[in-house]
Design a protein around this motif. Structure first.
Motif, PDB file in Angstrom:
ATOM      1  N   UNK A 194       0.826  -1.207   0.000  1.00  0.00           N
ATOM      2  CA  UNK A 194       0.000   0.000   0.000  1.00  0.00           C
ATOM      3  C   UNK A 194       0.853   1.246   0.000  1.00  0.00           C
ATOM      4  N   UNK A 195       1.895   1.225   0.820  1.00  0.00           N
ATOM      5  CA  UNK A 195       2.765   2.397   0.892  1.00  0.00           C
ATOM      6  C   UNK A 195       3.464   2.618  -0.443  1.00  0.00           C
ATOM      7  N   UNK A 197       2.539   1.616  -3.469  1.00  0.00           N
ATOM      8  CA  UNK A 197       1.636   2.032  -4.528  1.00  0.00           C
ATOM      9  C   UNK A 197       1.397   3.546  -4.449  1.00  0.00           C
ATOM     10  N   UNK A 198       1.263   4.025  -3.221  1.00  0.00           N
ATOM     11  CA  UNK A 198       1.010   5.450  -3.040  1.00  0.00           C
ATOM     12  C   UNK A 198       2.185   6.272  -3.599  1.00  0.00           C
ATOM     13  N   UNK A 201       2.306   6.054  -7.388  1.00  0.00           N
ATOM     14  CA  UNK A 201       1.282   6.897  -7.973  1.00  0.00           C
ATOM     15  C   UNK A 201       1.757   8.343  -7.998  1.00  0.00           C
ATOM     16  N   UNK A 202       2.334   8.758  -6.867  1.00  0.00           N
ATOM     17  CA  UNK A 202       2.835  10.125  -6.804  1.00  0.00           C
ATOM     18  C   UNK A 202       3.951  10.335  -7.817  1.00  0.00           C
TER      19      UNK A 202
ATOM     20  N   UNK B  11      -3.815   9.014 -15.397  1.00  0.00           N
ATOM     21  CA  UNK B  11      -2.923   8.079 -14.705  1.00  0.00           C
ATOM     22  C   UNK B  11      -3.503   7.673 -13.355  1.00  0.00           C
ATOM     23  N   UNK B  12      -4.067   8.656 -12.676  1.00  0.00           N
ATOM     24  CA  UNK B  12      -4.659   8.357 -11.373  1.00  0.00           C
ATOM     25  C   UNK B  12      -5.736   7.299 -11.514  1.00  0.00           C
ATOM     26  N   UNK B  15      -4.702   3.969 -11.284  1.00  0.00           N
ATOM     27  CA  UNK B  15      -4.378   3.528  -9.931  1.00  0.00           C
ATOM     28  C   UNK B  15      -5.606   3.402  -9.058  1.00  0.00           C
ATOM     29  N   UNK B  17      -8.182   5.179  -8.777  1.00  0.00           N
ATOM     30  CA  UNK B  17      -8.781   6.354  -8.185  1.00  0.00           C
ATOM     31  C   UNK B  17      -9.597   7.095  -9.204  1.00  0.00           C
ATOM     32  N   UNK B 210      -2.755   7.883   4.840  1.00  0.00           N
ATOM     33  CA  UNK B 210      -2.849   6.506   4.381  1.00  0.00           C
ATOM     34  C   UNK B 210      -2.423   5.555   5.488  1.00  0.00           C
ATOM     35  N   UNK B 211      -1.285   5.872   6.068  1.00  0.00           N
ATOM     36  CA  UNK B 211      -0.762   4.968   7.081  1.00  0.00           C
ATOM     37  C   UNK B 211      -1.643   4.976   8.314  1.00  0.00           C
ATOM     38  N   UNK B 214      -4.742   2.978   7.601  1.00  0.00           N
ATOM     39  CA  UNK B 214      -4.342   1.577   7.672  1.00  0.00           C
ATOM     40  C   UNK B 214      -4.166   1.161   9.119  1.00  0.00           C
ATOM     41  N   UNK B 277      -7.868   7.700   1.831  1.00  0.00           N
ATOM     42  CA  UNK B 277      -7.246   8.123   0.582  1.00  0.00           C
ATOM     43  C   UNK B 277      -8.072   9.192  -0.112  1.00  0.00           C
ATOM     44  N   UNK B 280      -7.560  12.403   1.628  1.00  0.00           N
ATOM     45  CA  UNK B 280      -6.212  12.895   1.368  1.00  0.00           C
ATOM     46  C   UNK B 280      -6.134  13.562   0.015  1.00  0.00           C
TER      47      UNK B 280
END
Lengths: 310, 285, 551
Positions: A194-195, A197-198, A201-202, B11-12, B15, B17, B210-211, B214, B277, B280
């Motif tokens: 997960x980390x 992928x984030x 993506x960025x 692109x997003x 992913x 989104x 995100x973290x 999670x 997410x 964010x």
């Protein structure tokens, strides 16, 4: 020259960490109710006689003031003497020498597997469109939300009891390693994935990636030339943490798969109030962490020059 | 929409989104799950047909059925009702532990990332010490000192996860601080506070979201592991982790005892991740 | 297969039967041969997986707990043993005699036995062992307590020793039959404690070859073995060549390992596992309840609210134990109504006292002044809630037992008791007991013979040991009971002894100081090719001397 200074700095930092860990553990454990002398005499509920208790207190210096005991222990540690385990009555160093290798192997393999799975999932979802992204993201979330003890039991039921492919407990061979490594790796892979992928993506939407695309690079090229490297940075930074979490996970995994190792030793040492053994395990874990951190620092510098500038 | 924007959103999209402000199907489902969990936590008796602690030994180990949607446990308690009633405690443990962890981490991480060299050094060393101790060791020692219970479990989990968060936050702040954007702002003569508010915090906090989201699921999992080691919530609490660890004994004969509490842990983690997410993305753009 | 023979003559007759069966086989007429037709095969390697904690020291003189007894039964032997009827039978000792005044015992040991380090067993060796047990430096607790009345020893001749007592001890032989008082080589005992903990030396059918910490202990056959107990099924060395003694703490993994054939025998089997194994034809079950006390909940009469007998009685009637046992234990455990294990010949049961009767409980609580209820339905008296602390050791109570406590908690709540279960590790649990921070507690106690009652219910047991430990957890303080237990401990006339113990148990039961649950559960599962496996009648530890592996 700079490198030498950096090294010295790291070495001093490591010594500080080891000292602080020793101190924290020493006072932390002494705050737990219970008498170490009893721990030495066969644990709680042993109906040790007053004479036996007195003798043990004198033998181990437990009748000295706490601070004196603390400095006595520091002194011994400086001479490289970890002392004798209260509960097992053998030198802590020999116990650790026996118990460290299996855990290191387990944690290292799990870390590698977790990285492979996380990178594979993240790359797959970057390249293969929305469906893949939803699936891999779901897998990662589920993976990260599964407790080791549950996963381990499910794996045993499926692969040992029902299919009979792999042994349910340690055999000393490689086949016995598969289930414990998978158990440890999957939740970590979910978290790392997960980390990563984030960050990917960025990175994929960052100006330089966009300009690369405008220059006509393929998605695959962008992924492997830019995104992966960026995704790796937080992943690498997390590896030190991950290693620590693997040692925590090893407590559960080693118990269920009946493997010898540091995790089980740790659990037992805390329940037995075995101060020398807890200190020994904590020091070894701290040392392993320091080494892994130094390695991941170097890797981080290589992956992202900006970090090195600080 | 500029060319750059459209490329970004393309692109997003890949992913998983959606466009920045549109609410997608996944987010919608996540919101619905979150609302359901919230309702369960606040008004469990509206949703649960039985009392979570009502035993009925004659009805033990019933498989899921119209009477007991999620089956019954070893004491004949209705698992669906227990899962619903357990939501409050489990979510509270998850949220509070994460809050403790992230809160501590924010303070430490910000001090390290923004303060002078000395402060950074000090905090850095402190973090390393906490980090160098396996989280479970911290939790075990803390529980042994304070005795098991909800509060102890929560604090223990929070404490043992804080260093992880702090390190990420610190790294992020350092990375953002040395970015071109911030350097430009400094060159333009923006004040420290402005730089902090406009650039550093939003960008540094992004991964924390995100973290952190999670983390809620993670914290529930941690609490479950403590239950497995016999150090979790005392019985007969319907906390999910405790249910999961109690049901493990009967995994081969009564799968529903672990499946449903486990499912709710995963649902919580999934819903909070997706929502986190979403939030964010809105915060950043 | 006939029940294992208990005497020499019985052993002889089995041998004849086996020979006859073999002859039948050989002559070719074998209509539906019974299992006994297979004669034991020598050789083979057995893997035993224990769920008990790994001992910290393999010498059971040090400390002295059950995990040590389990493994040391394979390599150490005590002076005497028990048969299934609970009578003392010879093992290393051939003869014993109490003096007229009861203040000394003369014990003769076998003259043909050697320890595995070559040292000969004799009176001096026994003397060295008793001294070792009584030496504070050894740190013995079980053995030390068992020899409490022993003041000293004298060597009578090469093979005869006299044990002197401060007062008559009717339980001395029972004490000496326990694995914690097994006899070790005096030469080996002189080594450092560390060495002796690693590899104790005894006379047993196996010897310790290697101890791989947190993994396994390797035991190899003692080829010169010649000292089986009087109830053994054969003579000479053991059949098995080697035993690997594995530590598999997790019960699900342990059973999975048995199913997959990775291990041959497992202990500490959970009720649901026994139930699941009933359908598995390649797995067999052995139930060997432990002696001593039954598993029971002690009601702390030393402080409110259980200092009031009415409240104790009310609690006992508020607990629906039978329903819980049948649902949680799948008929693998039988309800007990006695302070003593069902294997104790002198146990006395009072089923009528322990019925589930919430109405009666309610009336009793009203009568005791707990006649108000708060908004949660708990009883209140003078503004104080009827709360009970119940510390539970997760090391000692299996999951099914913890569930049982939860059900008791639930049924007691209906009557208005607020029972608080507190799960903790062993150290914290002992800490809570030492601090008198409990109203209810379940603490197993294994000992051979009814003398366990003196340890658990004599008022001397309320006084904490230097370590804070005390055994009388119901804090029963009754001079009449003390007198009965002391007398019974001295009484050597079996009939009179039985009477005294029955009276004592009546006081304990009628006073509602305890809520008996079931025997201390001790279940084994083994692969069906493991033959001749049994538990010793002393403290129900498994013995593999007569065990062999069929195809």
């Amino acid at each position: 020259m700079a490198a030498a200074r950096w090294l010295l700095f790291k070495a001093l930092g490591a010594v500080f960490v080891l000292w602080a860990v020793t101190t924290l553990i020493f006072f932390g454990i002494r705050m737990i109710p219970g008498d170490p002398a009893e721990a030495i005499l066969g644990g709680p509920g042993s109906q040790a006689s007053a004479e036996a208790l007195a003798q043990v207190r004198a033998d181990y210096g437990l009748d000295e003031p706490l601070l004196v005991q603390y400095f006595m222990q520091l002194g011994r540690l400086l001479q490289g003497d970890l002392g004798d385990s209260y509960s097992m009555q053998v030198p802590v160093s020999s116990l650790l020498a026996e118990q460290l290798p299996p855990t290191l192997v387990l944690a290292f393999l799990a870390l590698v597997l977790a990285w492979v799975v996380a990178l594979a999932l993240a790359s797959w979802s970057m390249l293969s469109g929305r469906g893949a992204a939803v699936i891999s993201s779901g897998l990662e979330i589920a993976g990260a939300a599964v407790p080791h003890f549950w996963l381990a039991t499910v794996l045993i039921v499926v692969f040992s009891v029902n299919l009979g492919w792999l042994p349910p407990v340690n055999t000393g061979g490689v086949d016995g390693l598969v289930l414990p490594v998978v158990t440890l790796a999957l939740p970590l892979a979910g978290f790392l994935g997960q980390v990563m992928r984030e960050s990917m993506l960025n990175a994929a939407t960052s100006p330089f990636a966009l300009s690369a695309r405008f220059r006509g690079e393929t998605e695959r090229g962008v992924l492997f030339r830019h995104s992966l490297r960026h995704a790796a940075i937080p992943g690498i930074a997390l590896s030190g943490w991950a290693f620590g979490s693997l040692i925590s996970g090893a407590v559960v995994v080693e118990t269920i798969f009946a493997r010898p190792g540091l995790g089980r030793t740790l659990l037992r040492a805390v329940t037995d109030r075995d101060i020398p053994l807890v200190t020994g395990v904590a020091l070894v874990a701290a040392l392993a962490y320091v080494v892994v951190m130094a390695l991941s620092d170097i890797a981080e510098r290589l992956a992202d020059p900006r970090v090195a500038k600080r | 929409m500029t060319l750059l924007d459209s490329t970004r959103s393309r692109i997003r999209n890949r992913g998983a989104h959606n466009g920045n402000r549109r609410v997608g199907a996944v987010e919608f489902i996540a919101a619905a799950v979150a609302l359901f969990l919230l309702a369960a936590a606040l008004f469990p008796s509206w949703l649960a047909p039985y009392q979570p602690l009502a035993i009925n030994p004659a009805d033990a180990f019933q498989a899921p059925s119209p009477d007991h949607w999620f089956g019954t446990d070893e004491s004949g308690r209705d698992i669906y009702s227990r899962v619903i009633f357990g939501a409050r405690e489990s979510l509270l443990i998850g949220a509070a532990a994460t809050a403790i962890g992230v809160g501590l981490a924010l303070v430490l991480g910000a001090l390290a990332g923004l303060g002078g060299r000395l402060l950074d050094f000090g905090v850095g060393r402190l973090l390393e010490v906490l980090f160098a101790l396996p989280g479970l060791l911290l939790a075990l020692v803390f529980i042994a000192i304070a005795g098991p219970g909800v509060v102890t479990t929560t604090v223990a989990v929070g404490l043992s996860t804080a260093p992880g968060y702090a390190r990420i936050i610190r790294g992020q702040i350092i990375q953002v601080r040395s970015s071109a954007m911030v350097e430009a702002a400094v060159v333009l003569g923006r004040s420290r506070a402005q730089v902090l508010r406009r650039h550093l915090l939003p960008n540094a906090l992004a991964p924390v979201f995100v973290i952190g989201t999670l983390g809620v699921g993670q914290a529930v999992v941690w609490a479950a592991s403590l239950s497995f080691l016999g150090l979790g919530e005392p019985p007969p609490a319907a906390e999910w982790g405790a249910m999961l660890s109690a049901g493990r004994t009967y995994l081969t004969t009564a799968w529903w005892m672990t499946f449903f509490p486990g499912l709710f842990i995963v649902l919580t983690a999934a819903a909070s991740t997706v929502l986190g997410r979403g939030l964010q993305r809105r915060a950043v753009s | 297969m006939p029940i294992l023979p208990r005497s020499l003559s019985a052993r002889f007759s089995t041998a004849v039967a086996a020979a006859a069966a073999t002859a039948l086989l050989a002559s070719g007429c074998s209509p539906a041969e019974p299992e006994t037709s297979q004669s034991p095969v020598s050789g083979g390697h057995l893997v035993y997986a224990t769920g008990d904690a790994e001992p910290t020291c393999l010498d059971p003189h040090v400390g002295g707990n059950y995990p040590q007894a389990l493994v040391s039964t394979q390599y150490l032997e005590p002076l005497v043993s028990l048969n299934k009827e609970g009578e003392i039978i010879p093992w290393l000792a051939t003869d014993w005699k109490e003096s007229k005044d009861g203040l000394s015992w003369t014990i003769t040991v076998r003259d043909d036995v050697h320890f595995t380090d070559g040292v000969k067993l004799n009176a001096k060796a026994v003397q060295a062992n008793i001294e070792h047990l009584k030496d504070p430096a050894t740190g013995s607790s079980t053995g030390y307590l068992a020899l409490e009345k022993v003041t000293g020893t004298e060597i009578v001749d090469e093979d005869t020793i006299r044990i002197n007592l401060s007062e008559p001890d009717s339980a001395l032989l029972e004490s000496l039959s326990q694995p914690w008082l097994a006899i070790q080589s005096p030469k080996a005992l002189k080594r450092s404690k560390e060495k002796n903990c690693q590899s104790p030396v005894g006379t047993g059918p196996f010897k310790v070859a290697d101890w791989d910490k947190q993994n396994s202990i390797t035991l190899v056959r003692n080829e010169d073995y010649n000292s089986p107990p009087a109830d053994a099924a054969h003579q000479g060395p053991a059949y098995l060549e080697k035993i690997t003694w594995r530590f598999i703490p997790d019960s699900a993994s342990r059973y999975a390992a048995l199913q997959s054939g990775e291990v041959d025998v497992i202990d500490n089997v959970q009720p649901d596992t026994i139930n699941a194994a009933r359908d598995n034809e390649s797995i067999e079950h052995l139930n060997a309840p432990r002696p001593g006390a039954s598993n029971r909940i002690e009601l702390n009469s030393g402080k409110p609210p259980f200092n009031d007998p009415l409240v104790r009685e009310a609690f006992v009637h508020s607990a629906n134990v039978n329903a819980a046992i049948s649902s949680l234990f799948f008929d693998t455990a039988e309800r007990s109504y006695s302070p003593l294990s069902s294997v104790e010949e002198l146990g006395y049961s009072a089923p009528d006292l322990f019925t589930y009767n919430p109405e009666k409980a309610n009336k009793l609580l009203d009568k005791a002044g707990w006649d108000q209820r708060d908004e949660q339905g708990y009883r209140v008296k003078n503004g104080k809630r009827l709360s009970l602390k119940f510390p539970v050791s997760t090391n000692q109570s299996i999951p099914a037992e913890i569930s049982l406590f939860e059900q008791i908690q639930a049924t007691a709540k209906k009557v208005g008791f607020d029972v608080n279960l507190e799960l903790m590790d062993l150290s914290s649990w002992y800490g809570a007991l030492a601090a008198n921070e409990y109203n209810l507690v379940s603490a197993p106690y294994t000992k051979v013979g009814p003398d366990v009652l003196r340890i658990l219910y004599h008022s001397d047991g309320i006084k904490p040991a230097p370590s804070g430990y005390f055994a009388n957890l119901s804090q029963l303080d009754d001079p009449k009971l003390d007198k009965l237990l002391t007398e019974a401990g001295r009484e050597t006339d079996p009939k009179r002894r039985a009477e005294l113990y029955e009276k004592a148990q009546k006081i304990i039961l009628n006073g509602y100081y305890i809520l008996p649950l079931y025997d201390q559960q001790n279940h084994f599962l083994h692969r069906s090719n493991v033959e001749g496996f049994r538990a010793l009648p002393t403290v129900s530890t498994p013995t593999f001397y007569d065990t062999w592996l069929s195809q």
